[in-house]
Design an enzyme around this catalytic site. Structure first.
Site, PDB file in Angstrom:
ATOM      1  N   LEU A 162       0.819  -1.210   0.000  1.00 34.55           N
ATOM      2  CA  LEU A 162       0.000   0.000   0.000  1.00 34.55           C
ATOM      3  C   LEU A 162       0.853   1.259   0.000  1.00 34.55           C
ATOM      4  O   LEU A 162       1.890   1.313   0.668  1.00 34.55           O
ATOM      5  CB  LEU A 162      -0.899   0.027   1.244  1.00 34.55           C
ATOM      6  CG  LEU A 162      -1.997  -1.031   1.342  1.00 34.55           C
ATOM      7  CD1 LEU A 162      -2.554  -1.059   2.765  1.00 34.55           C
ATOM      8  CD2 LEU A 162      -3.103  -0.744   0.340  1.00 34.55           C
ATOM      9  N   HIS A 163       0.427   2.273  -0.733  1.00 30.13           N
ATOM     10  CA  HIS A 163       1.127   3.558  -0.701  1.00 30.13           C
ATOM     11  C   HIS A 163       0.198   4.672  -1.190  1.00 30.13           C
ATOM     12  O   HIS A 163      -0.426   4.556  -2.229  1.00 30.13           O
ATOM     13  CB  HIS A 163       2.414   3.530  -1.540  1.00 30.13           C
ATOM     14  CG  HIS A 163       2.217   3.077  -2.949  1.00 30.13           C
ATOM     15  ND1 HIS A 163       2.027   1.762  -3.310  1.00 30.13           N
ATOM     16  CD2 HIS A 163       2.173   3.774  -4.122  1.00 30.13           C
ATOM     17  CE1 HIS A 163       1.886   1.658  -4.612  1.00 30.13           C
ATOM     18  NE2 HIS A 163       1.959   2.873  -5.135  1.00 30.13           N
ATOM     19  N   TYR A 164       0.113   5.715  -0.389  1.00 25.38           N
ATOM     20  CA  TYR A 164      -0.654   6.910  -0.750  1.00 25.38           C
ATOM     21  C   TYR A 164       0.247   7.884  -1.490  1.00 25.38           C
ATOM     22  O   TYR A 164       1.389   8.131  -1.065  1.00 25.38           O
ATOM     23  CB  TYR A 164      -1.182   7.612   0.504  1.00 25.38           C
ATOM     24  CG  TYR A 164      -2.367   6.941   1.161  1.00 25.38           C
ATOM     25  CD1 TYR A 164      -3.664   7.350   0.864  1.00 25.38           C
ATOM     26  CD2 TYR A 164      -2.186   5.922   2.092  1.00 25.38           C
ATOM     27  CE1 TYR A 164      -4.758   6.754   1.487  1.00 25.38           C
ATOM     28  CE2 TYR A 164      -3.272   5.322   2.711  1.00 25.38           C
ATOM     29  CZ  TYR A 164      -4.556   5.739   2.402  1.00 25.38           C
ATOM     30  OH  TYR A 164      -5.625   5.145   3.010  1.00 25.38           O
TER      31      TYR A 164
END
Length: 204
Positions: A162-164
């Site tokens: 996951l990465h914003y």
């Protein structure tokens, strides 16, 4: 004996668009501008970024998860990791869309938001708030794009972790160049971006 026709030499003088007018109904005058074909197409500057070709064609295939490698190596420019908490970290995007483009992600290798523990999720959201404050302080943008591509089908480049994305935005910062040429002109290098964030995060 017929005389040979000689080609006319093109004038080196700059030509200017000629205006012509014609009357339309109601007595109004319609003006049109005729651009001389000799000055089109105009010369343009070219920005060469051959280093992006490997990325665009997916030829750069690092071993293992790049985010997990950044988590192991700690805060350093080599890993582009600029800040860490107990469960989260902030990493510069190696190919930024705008100056100040960073990624906020969990330290643990996880590609499903629902599989984060309560502690991991809370820490991740708090890190997003801290990073937004950093971007506002450093760049003073008009706005910020904050987004998470959840899964490969949704557009995640590394769906397993996951990465914003957090991207500073300014009025008029997007034009035909990045849309058509898939190339963005940035006003600072990654080294400069890293130093700005590092200096900010050292204070908190």
């Amino acid at each position: 004996m017929a005389k040979k026709k000689t080609a006319k030499k093109s004038s080196s003088k700059k030509t200017t668009p000629k205006k012509s007018s014609s009357k339309v109904s109601g007595g109004t005058v319609k003006a049109t501008i005729c651009i001389n074909h000799e000055i089109w197409p105009m010369e343009r500057d070219v920005l060469f970024r051959p280093d992006r070709m490997k990325y665009v064609r997916k030829l750069i295939k690092p071993e293992g998860c790049v985010f997990c490698n950044a988590a192991k190596n700690g805060v350093s420019f080599d890993s582009l990791c600029v800040y860490k908490t107990k469960h989260s970290m902030v990493v510069l995007n190696k190919f930024p869309y705008n100056s100040g483009h960073v990624l906020v992600l969990p330290r643990r290798h996880c590609g499903d938001l629902l599989k984060l523990s309560d502690g991991e999720y809370t820490d991740l959201q708090q890190t997003i708030r801290v990073t937004m404050a950093a971007i506002n302080s450093i760049y003073e943008p008009g706005g910020i794009n904050l987004g998470l591509n959840h899964g490969a089908v949704a557009g995640a480049g590394i769906p397993e972790h996951l990465h914003y994305h957090m991207i500073p935005r300014w009025s008029g910062d997007l034009n035909f160049f990045p849309l058509i040429a898939e190339t963005k002109v940035l006003v600072e290098s990654l080294e400069q971006t890293y130093e700005k964030f590092l200096e900010y995060f050292k204070k908190i």
